[in-house]
Design an enzyme around this catalytic site. Structure first.
Site, mmCIF file in Angstrom:
data_model
loop_
_atom_site.group_PDB
_atom_site.id
_atom_site.type_symbol
_atom_site.label_atom_id
_atom_site.label_comp_id
_atom_site.label_asym_id
_atom_site.label_seq_id
_atom_site.Cartn_x
_atom_site.Cartn_y
_atom_site.Cartn_z
ATOM 1 N N CYS A 90 -7.086 9.072 -3.120
ATOM 2 C CA CYS A 90 -6.347 9.313 -1.868
ATOM 3 C C CYS A 90 -5.885 10.764 -1.779
ATOM 4 O O CYS A 90 -5.904 11.363 -0.707
ATOM 5 C CB CYS A 90 -5.172 8.352 -1.740
ATOM 6 N N CYS B 46 -7.065 1.691 -0.410
ATOM 7 C CA CYS B 46 -5.625 1.940 -0.516
ATOM 8 C C CYS B 46 -5.009 2.087 0.880
ATOM 9 O O CYS B 46 -5.699 2.445 1.840
ATOM 10 C CB CYS B 46 -5.361 3.228 -1.283
ATOM 11 N N GLU C 280 -3.081 4.410 1.936
ATOM 12 C CA GLU C 280 -3.128 5.801 2.417
ATOM 13 C C GLU C 280 -4.469 6.109 3.080
ATOM 14 O O GLU C 280 -4.522 6.675 4.172
ATOM 15 C CB GLU C 280 -2.947 6.786 1.247
ATOM 16 N N ASN D 96 -2.892 -1.599 1.965
ATOM 17 C CA ASN D 96 -4.043 -1.789 1.072
ATOM 18 C C ASN D 96 -4.744 -3.103 1.402
ATOM 19 O O ASN D 96 -4.107 -4.097 1.773
ATOM 20 C CB ASN D 96 -3.634 -1.712 -0.407
ATOM 21 N N ILE D 97 -6.057 -3.078 1.279
ATOM 22 C CA ILE D 97 -6.880 -4.263 1.563
ATOM 23 C C ILE D 97 -7.824 -4.452 0.379
ATOM 24 O O ILE D 97 -8.713 -3.630 0.151
ATOM 25 C CB ILE D 97 -7.680 -4.090 2.879
ATOM 26 N N GLU D 98 -7.577 -5.510 -0.387
ATOM 27 C CA GLU D 98 -8.379 -5.753 -1.593
ATOM 28 C C GLU D 98 -9.607 -6.595 -1.275
ATOM 29 O O GLU D 98 -9.771 -7.092 -0.160
ATOM 30 C CB GLU D 98 -7.489 -6.403 -2.658
ATOM 31 N N CYS E 233 -2.954 7.504 -5.340
ATOM 32 C CA CYS E 233 -3.959 7.602 -6.409
ATOM 33 C C CYS E 233 -4.766 8.886 -6.231
ATOM 34 O O CYS E 233 -4.700 9.547 -5.187
ATOM 35 C CB CYS E 233 -4.876 6.374 -6.397
HETATM 36 N N1 THU Z 1 -2.856 1.123 -4.039
HETATM 37 C C1 THU Z 1 -2.591 1.712 -2.847
HETATM 38 O O1 THU Z 1 -2.823 1.142 -1.779
HETATM 39 N N2 THU Z 1 -2.059 2.953 -2.857
HETATM 40 C C2 THU Z 1 -1.627 3.608 -3.962
HETATM 41 O O2 THU Z 1 -1.099 4.696 -3.852
HETATM 42 C C3 THU Z 1 -1.800 2.987 -5.284
HETATM 43 C C4 THU Z 1 -2.659 1.777 -5.310
HETATM 44 C C5 THU Z 1 -3.350 -0.265 -4.035
HETATM 45 C C6 THU Z 1 -4.770 -0.452 -4.424
HETATM 46 C C7 THU Z 1 -4.753 -1.876 -4.937
HETATM 47 O O3 THU Z 1 -4.885 -2.766 -3.846
HETATM 48 C C8 THU Z 1 -3.368 -2.055 -5.511
HETATM 49 O O4 THU Z 1 -2.576 -1.015 -4.941
HETATM 50 C C9 THU Z 1 -3.300 -1.988 -7.022
HETATM 51 O O5 THU Z 1 -3.928 -0.845 -7.498
#
Ligand code: THU
Length: 141
Positions: A98, A58, A60, A47-49, A95
């Protein structure tokens, strides 16, 4: 579809390793994923915020977009691990967004989603189980 235990264990190892590249300064929730293509290649994702929040991606979708961006259109399985500050205390299920991206490129009955809390045990779900009655490309044919 049955999955070879050794392959699953290898995917879990790769997904865990990918967590170290997670960029999650806002949630602190680190996620790693590895996607297996139909022809046996692996694509990783984390994941990259983003400070503006909504551009966050996300793990995935990161893995899917890397693979699709290199010409892959068919996939067998994805393994996902995650946890607050990288501590895996339970399953990190994909999520809804995804799951919808998976629906675009995967057969819901065949595509396997491997979840683990990193304790050696794991559970495999089909996309159909996690996205029943999903809307996909076939609905537009
Ligand atoms: N996130 C994912 O990368 N995959 C998931 O299946 C659930 C959520 C990440 C998004 C965000 O960076 C952090 O988790 C919190 O939601």
């Amino acid at each position: 579809m049955q999955m070879d235990k050794k392959l699953v264990e290898e995917m879990i190892r790769m997904a865990k390793n990918q967590m170290k590249y997670s960029y999650a300064p806002y949630s602190g929730f680190k996620v790693g994923a590895v996607l297996l293509t139909d022809d046996g290649e692996f694509y990783t994702g984390c994941n990259i915020e983003n400070a503006a929040y909504t551009p966050t991606i996300c793990a995935e979708r990161n893995a899917f977009f890397k693979a699709v961006g290199e010409g892959h259109r068919k996939f067998r399985a994805i393994c996902i691990v995650g946890g607050k500050d990288g501590a895996m205390t339970g399953y990190t299920a994909p999520c809804g967004v995804c799951r919808q991206v998976m629906m675009e490129f995967c057969d819901p009955d065949m595509f396997n989603i491997i979840l683990t809390a990193g304790d050696g045990s794991y559970k495999i779900y089909t996309l159909k189980e996690l996205l029943p009655l999903g809307f996909g490309p076939d609905d537009l044919r």
